[in-house]
Write a protein that holds these residues in place. Structure first.
Motif, mmCIF file in Angstrom:
data_model
loop_
_atom_site.group_PDB
_atom_site.id
_atom_site.type_symbol
_atom_site.label_atom_id
_atom_site.label_comp_id
_atom_site.label_asym_id
_atom_site.label_seq_id
_atom_site.Cartn_x
_atom_site.Cartn_y
_atom_site.Cartn_z
ATOM 1 N N LEU A 1 0.820 -1.210 0.000
ATOM 2 C CA LEU A 1 0.000 0.000 0.000
ATOM 3 C C LEU A 1 0.856 1.263 0.000
ATOM 4 C CD1 LEU A 1 -2.840 -1.088 2.436
ATOM 5 C CD2 LEU A 1 -3.059 -0.641 -0.014
ATOM 6 N N LEU A 2 1.984 1.232 0.693
ATOM 7 C CA LEU A 2 2.876 2.397 0.675
ATOM 8 C C LEU A 2 3.423 2.643 -0.725
ATOM 9 C CD1 LEU A 2 4.859 1.885 4.003
ATOM 10 C CD2 LEU A 2 3.197 3.691 3.513
ATOM 11 N N LEU A 3 3.775 1.568 -1.425
ATOM 12 C CA LEU A 3 4.267 1.726 -2.796
ATOM 13 C C LEU A 3 3.164 2.248 -3.716
ATOM 14 C CD1 LEU A 3 6.463 -1.493 -3.135
ATOM 15 C CD2 LEU A 3 7.269 0.873 -2.977
ATOM 16 N N VAL A 4 1.942 1.769 -3.529
ATOM 17 C CA VAL A 4 0.816 2.279 -4.321
ATOM 18 C C VAL A 4 0.609 3.762 -4.029
ATOM 19 C CG1 VAL A 4 -1.676 2.177 -4.675
ATOM 20 C CG2 VAL A 4 -0.351 0.064 -4.559
ATOM 21 N N ALA A 5 0.709 4.142 -2.751
ATOM 22 C CA ALA A 5 0.562 5.551 -2.389
ATOM 23 C C ALA A 5 1.597 6.400 -3.101
ATOM 24 C CB ALA A 5 0.683 5.718 -0.876
ATOM 25 N N MET A 6 2.842 5.926 -3.139
ATOM 26 C CA MET A 6 3.890 6.692 -3.814
ATOM 27 C C MET A 6 3.686 6.721 -5.325
ATOM 28 S SD MET A 6 7.274 5.985 -1.523
ATOM 29 C CE MET A 6 6.904 4.288 -1.122
ATOM 30 N N LEU A 7 3.139 5.635 -5.875
ATOM 31 C CA LEU A 7 2.816 5.623 -7.300
ATOM 32 C C LEU A 7 1.760 6.676 -7.608
ATOM 33 C CD1 LEU A 7 3.161 4.227 -10.067
ATOM 34 C CD2 LEU A 7 1.352 2.634 -9.382
ATOM 35 N N ARG A 8 0.766 6.781 -6.735
ATOM 36 C CA ARG A 8 -0.288 7.782 -6.939
ATOM 37 C C ARG A 8 0.241 9.201 -6.734
ATOM 38 N NH1 ARG A 8 -5.541 4.764 -4.118
ATOM 39 N NH2 ARG A 8 -5.645 3.054 -5.647
ATOM 40 N N LEU A 9 1.139 9.371 -5.773
ATOM 41 C CA LEU A 9 1.758 10.682 -5.591
ATOM 42 C C LEU A 9 2.533 11.089 -6.841
ATOM 43 C CD1 LEU A 9 3.087 10.388 -1.929
ATOM 44 C CD2 LEU A 9 1.279 11.912 -2.725
ATOM 45 N N LYS A 10 3.217 10.117 -7.438
ATOM 46 C CA LYS A 10 3.956 10.390 -8.674
ATOM 47 C C LYS A 10 2.999 10.796 -9.792
ATOM 48 C CE LYS A 10 7.022 8.195 -12.041
ATOM 49 N NZ LYS A 10 7.642 6.926 -12.495
ATOM 50 N N THR A 11 1.864 10.108 -9.880
ATOM 51 C CA THR A 11 0.865 10.435 -10.902
ATOM 52 C C THR A 11 0.324 11.841 -10.695
ATOM 53 O OG1 THR A 11 0.225 8.114 -11.102
ATOM 54 C CG2 THR A 11 -1.339 9.748 -11.923
ATOM 55 N N LEU A 12 0.017 12.186 -9.433
ATOM 56 C CA LEU A 12 -0.487 13.530 -9.141
ATOM 57 C C LEU A 12 0.553 14.590 -9.479
ATOM 58 C CD1 LEU A 12 -2.356 13.110 -5.720
ATOM 59 C CD2 LEU A 12 -3.332 13.263 -8.013
#
Length: 308
Positions: free
Chosen positions: A176-187
């Motif tokens: 979940l932390l990696l997914v969060a960082m992936l989404r932060l990168k997308t934003l």
């Protein structure tokens, strides 16, 4: 089993290799996970964590208050909380924290990270992301759909009060932390591409589509709900993803129809009505234009595939 790694010549590596900072590296780190507060270790070092690297460990650092400077591979990055940092194995890093800084440091062995990635359907994207250092302001949980603060504190509770399947909790948390960082990168990519204001409007449009697609509002109604003009809405979505707002709404409708055709026993007429269609003939034409076949054929194809 932990494989031994060749020792590098001293003339090449002069950067200290630690387990947790200040402790000698331990080659037997398989299955390792540890979480601690920034304030539990940094004050003893005058809030200055000198540059070092970890041979078998990755870290996720959440800075909640205070802040300071991240030194990473020769670059100095200012951290203005809330801030999140991901450090893969082998990355040279250090910190100069403002005295009194608070946050959490999660340290895990590389095999734990591998388990978190390989268990995900998004393993290719997560693997690519996890291999590089990441650092960014932490967006609100509402913006990325994941409460990073809650995740980190949950792991701390698991460590303080060991429970059944605690290892599973840690692996799931890393995912979940990696997914969060992936989404932060997308934003971040969206913000840089559109600018902060238009990126925010695009996100609000996508949220609006998710809430309203079953009623199929017109683009005039959609723009009014968002407080912008139809021309601006079209310009934003075209710039963001290369297609107009109506196309995005249609894609979401088709996705829902496909899901219901595959995973439910609803009559096709009921699915059409639930997705805002009053005319079955029009629904069939609409679905065929986007999916390449009639709804009944699509359902039959997936039913037969499930029997193989």
């Amino acid at each position: 089993m932990t494989m031994s790694r060749p020792r590098a010549p001293k003339s090449v590596y002069r950067i200290p290799v630690f387990g947790l900072y200040g402790l000698a590296a331990d080659s037997g780190t398989a299955g390792y996970a540890h979480i601690e507060s920034i304030s539990s270790r940094a004050p003893a070092n005058d809030w200055h964590i000198s540059t070092h690297r970890h041979a078998d460990l990755a870290q996720c650092i959440l800075v909640l208050s205070g802040g300071g400077v991240l030194d990473i591979e020769g670059r100095a990055i200012a951290m203005d909380p809330p801030w999140i940092v991901w450090l893969p194995v082998g990355v040279v890093h250090g910190f100069r924290f403002i005295p009194g800084t608070e946050g959490l440091v999660l340290t895990v062995s590389d095999d734990v990270v591998d388990a978190a990635i390989q268990g995900s359907v998004d393993r290719d994207r997560l693997s690519f992301l996890a291999a590089e250092p990441r650092y960014a302001p932490l967006s609100a949980a509402a913006d990325i759909g994941i409460d990073v603060r809650h995740l980190m504190t949950a792991v701390a509770r698991e460590q303080d009060l060991p429970r059944t399947a605690g290892d599973t909790v840690v692996v799931a948390t890393i995912s979940l932390l990696l997914v969060a960082m992936l989404r932060l990168k997308t934003l971040d990519t969206l913000d840089r591409h559109l600018g902060t204001v238009q990126a925010s409007e695009f996100r609000r449009f996508r949220e609006y589509v998710e809430r309203s697609f079953r009623t199929q509002p017109t683009m005039k109604e959609t723009a009014k709900a968002l407080g912008i003009t139809t021309d601006r809405l079209h310009a934003i979505t075209t710039k963001a993803v290369g297609k107009g707002p109506l196309a995005i709404q249609h894609e979401r409708i088709v996705l829902e129809c496909k899901r219901e055709l595959i995973y439910t026993r609803k009559r096709i007429s009921e699915i059409a009505f639930d997705c805002g269609f009053q005319d079955m003939a029009y629904f069939s034409r609409f679905f065929a234009r986007h999916a390449g076949c009639a709804p009944r054929v699509f359902r039959q194809m997936h039913a037969e595939a499930g029997e193989d």
